[in-house]
Design a protein around this motif. Sequence first.
Motif, PDB file in Angstrom:
ATOM      1  N   PHE A  71       0.856  -1.186   0.000  1.00 38.00           N
ATOM      2  CA  PHE A  71       0.000   0.000   0.000  1.00 38.00           C
ATOM      3  C   PHE A  71       0.894   1.239   0.000  1.00 38.00           C
ATOM      4  N   PRO A  72       0.572   2.257  -0.786  1.00 39.74           N
ATOM      5  CA  PRO A  72       1.420   3.452  -0.833  1.00 39.74           C
ATOM      6  C   PRO A  72       1.681   4.027   0.553  1.00 39.74           C
ATOM      7  N   ALA A  73       2.892   4.509   0.760  1.00 46.53           N
ATOM      8  CA  ALA A  73       3.376   5.117   2.011  1.00 46.53           C
ATOM      9  C   ALA A  73       3.882   4.075   3.002  1.00 46.53           C
ATOM     10  N   LEU A  74       3.439   2.815   2.888  1.00 41.50           N
ATOM     11  CA  LEU A  74       3.991   1.747   3.721  1.00 41.50           C
ATOM     12  C   LEU A  74       5.257   1.213   3.057  1.00 41.50           C
ATOM     13  N   ASP A  75       6.068   0.500   3.847  1.00 42.21           N
ATOM     14  CA  ASP A  75       7.279  -0.094   3.281  1.00 42.21           C
ATOM     15  C   ASP A  75       6.935  -1.007   2.112  1.00 42.21           C
ATOM     16  N   GLY A  76       5.828  -1.751   2.259  1.00 43.02           N
ATOM     17  CA  GLY A  76       5.421  -2.644   1.189  1.00 43.02           C
ATOM     18  C   GLY A  76       5.102  -1.907  -0.100  1.00 43.02           C
ATOM     19  N   GLY A  77       4.543  -0.703   0.019  1.00 40.93           N
ATOM     20  CA  GLY A  77       4.277   0.100  -1.168  1.00 40.93           C
ATOM     21  C   GLY A  77       5.555   0.533  -1.862  1.00 40.93           C
ATOM     22  N   ARG A  78       6.551   0.923  -1.076  1.00 39.16           N
ATOM     23  CA  ARG A  78       7.841   1.328  -1.652  1.00 39.16           C
ATOM     24  C   ARG A  78       8.560   0.120  -2.259  1.00 39.16           C
ATOM     25  N   ILE A  79       8.428  -1.028  -1.598  1.00 37.71           N
ATOM     26  CA  ILE A  79       9.012  -2.253  -2.158  1.00 37.71           C
ATOM     27  C   ILE A  79       8.368  -2.579  -3.502  1.00 37.71           C
ATOM     28  N   ALA A  80       7.053  -2.360  -3.605  1.00 33.32           N
ATOM     29  CA  ALA A  80       6.347  -2.640  -4.856  1.00 33.32           C
ATOM     30  C   ALA A  80       6.895  -1.794  -6.001  1.00 33.32           C
ATOM     31  N   PHE A  81       7.255  -0.539  -5.716  1.00 37.57           N
ATOM     32  CA  PHE A  81       7.818   0.321  -6.761  1.00 37.57           C
ATOM     33  C   PHE A  81       9.188  -0.192  -7.214  1.00 37.57           C
ATOM     34  N   VAL A  82       9.987  -0.688  -6.258  1.00 38.99           N
ATOM     35  CA  VAL A  82      11.299  -1.227  -6.636  1.00 38.99           C
ATOM     36  C   VAL A  82      11.125  -2.490  -7.467  1.00 38.99           C
ATOM     37  N   LEU A  83      10.181  -3.353  -7.079  1.00 44.21           N
ATOM     38  CA  LEU A  83       9.927  -4.571  -7.858  1.00 44.21           C
ATOM     39  C   LEU A  83       9.417  -4.231  -9.255  1.00 44.21           C
ATOM     40  N   LEU A  84       8.573  -3.195  -9.348  1.00 41.59           N
ATOM     41  CA  LEU A  84       8.093  -2.759 -10.658  1.00 41.59           C
ATOM     42  C   LEU A  84       9.256  -2.279 -11.529  1.00 41.59           C
ATOM     43  N   GLU A  85      10.185  -1.594 -10.891  1.00 41.28           N
ATOM     44  CA  GLU A  85      11.383  -1.130 -11.606  1.00 41.28           C
ATOM     45  C   GLU A  85      12.169  -2.318 -12.159  1.00 41.28           C
ATOM     46  N   ILE A  86      12.296  -3.372 -11.362  1.00 43.87           N
ATOM     47  CA  ILE A  86      13.023  -4.562 -11.810  1.00 43.87           C
ATOM     48  C   ILE A  86      12.300  -5.200 -12.991  1.00 43.87           C
ATOM     49  N   VAL A  87      10.967  -5.312 -12.894  1.00 45.09           N
ATOM     50  CA  VAL A  87      10.169  -5.894 -13.972  1.00 45.09           C
ATOM     51  C   VAL A  87      10.314  -5.075 -15.252  1.00 45.09           C
ATOM     52  N   ARG A  88      10.444  -3.757 -15.103  1.00 45.66           N
ATOM     53  CA  ARG A  88      10.564  -2.857 -16.262  1.00 45.66           C
ATOM     54  C   ARG A  88      11.993  -2.776 -16.788  1.00 45.66           C
TER      55      ARG A  88
END
Length: 428
Positions: free
Chosen positions: A371-388
């Motif tokens: 969820f945005p603003a939680l650590d999990g949300g920030r982790i999701a953005f890094v994982l999206l970066e890896i996928v991209r």
Amino acid sequence: MAILLFFAVLGLLVIAHELGHFTAARLARVQVLEFGIGLPPRVFGFTRGGTTYSLNLLPLGGFVRMLGEEDPTAPASFAGKRAWQRLVILGAGSTMNAVLPVLLLTIAFMTPQPELVTDVAVLSVAPGSPAERAGVEAGDLVRTADGKRIANSSDLFTAIHRRLGADTAWTLERRGRLIALRIPEVRVAPPEGQGAVGILLTDARLTVASVATGSMAERSGLLSGDLLLQVGDRRVLHKDSPQTALAAALQAAPTEAVQAEVLRRGAVVALELPPTEDALDGLTVQAYPEETRSMAPPAAFRASFAQIGEILLLFRNEVSRWIAGSASIEVAGPIGIAQITGDVAEGGISPLILWTALLSINLAIINLIPFPALDGGRIAFVLLEIVRGGRRLAPEKERFVHAAGFALLIAAIVAISVNDLQRLFGGA
């Protein structure tokens, strides 16, 4: 007092969480600009080694502010590190909240603590329930569940919910004989008014030692050897409990006979006590002695992992009950958690340590939700970066998403806190 305890518990969890981020960032050679406890505005702070350590006014959370969180151009920036390093830094807070319970539970298991030892008696068995199909009868005493000793109904409740959706093996005592039974599939979604296995339980630890001849207790129908189950609508667990329960029942209905239940020769027997305060005169009782338990450090350390595994299993089973619709999702905010913390603390230091460990595990799980603003949300953005393939989203877009998520979190906390206040003061 509850508020102070809550802030002490919350402070410990926040410090552990932020210390995880801080340590991982330092090891990755990311410059930490601020280590903050609480949320701004700042009350006071000091700077050492290029990092400002601050105490802030709003006591709900904390933060580690790193150089270049969205700008990879600075030499020691967070955003300039490799994806796996950023994932480690972002996940380190929840990791610390997962590690903290090991320390807390080890301390709790090493601390001598009283254990209320009772007979766990079956008062009734629902028709068609798993317990009835297995052969459980009213009056049975539950001695073990899946090989573990059952000292009180709380032990049995935990054992049952550990086995939702599966079979469970019990050892019962029935009229002095031990009986082994296997209860078929423990229900995730039982009928309304029934439990997962379909039994009504009570704790009992008082046995009638003697009844004086011609006394009111004898005329009330009590016999030597009876196991006292309840008087009125109260369990009677301590030597003064029967008289206290009798007085409470008479206060509620002064002219009505007081219902009591005893276990006599393996059967639950209902009695009617006359509506008078001396209905139990001439009765003496004998109670199971309380036991004190503690573990040596190695055993306590091992037991802490077993306890954490059990907590996670119970959490999974509770989620299954939510999905099945047999349990409602109850959410408590800071006010509700503070109230529960005060209630738990009344039981002593060990229950408070266990509660703190449970909160820490919950915090670890919640923070990993994407969820945005939680650590999990920030982790999701890094994982999206890896996928991209290493292509990042524009920093301003990520910043906006996290700001919106933070606003939603604050709104949710406010709404839940209003509900806590309504529940606390009887408005809901």
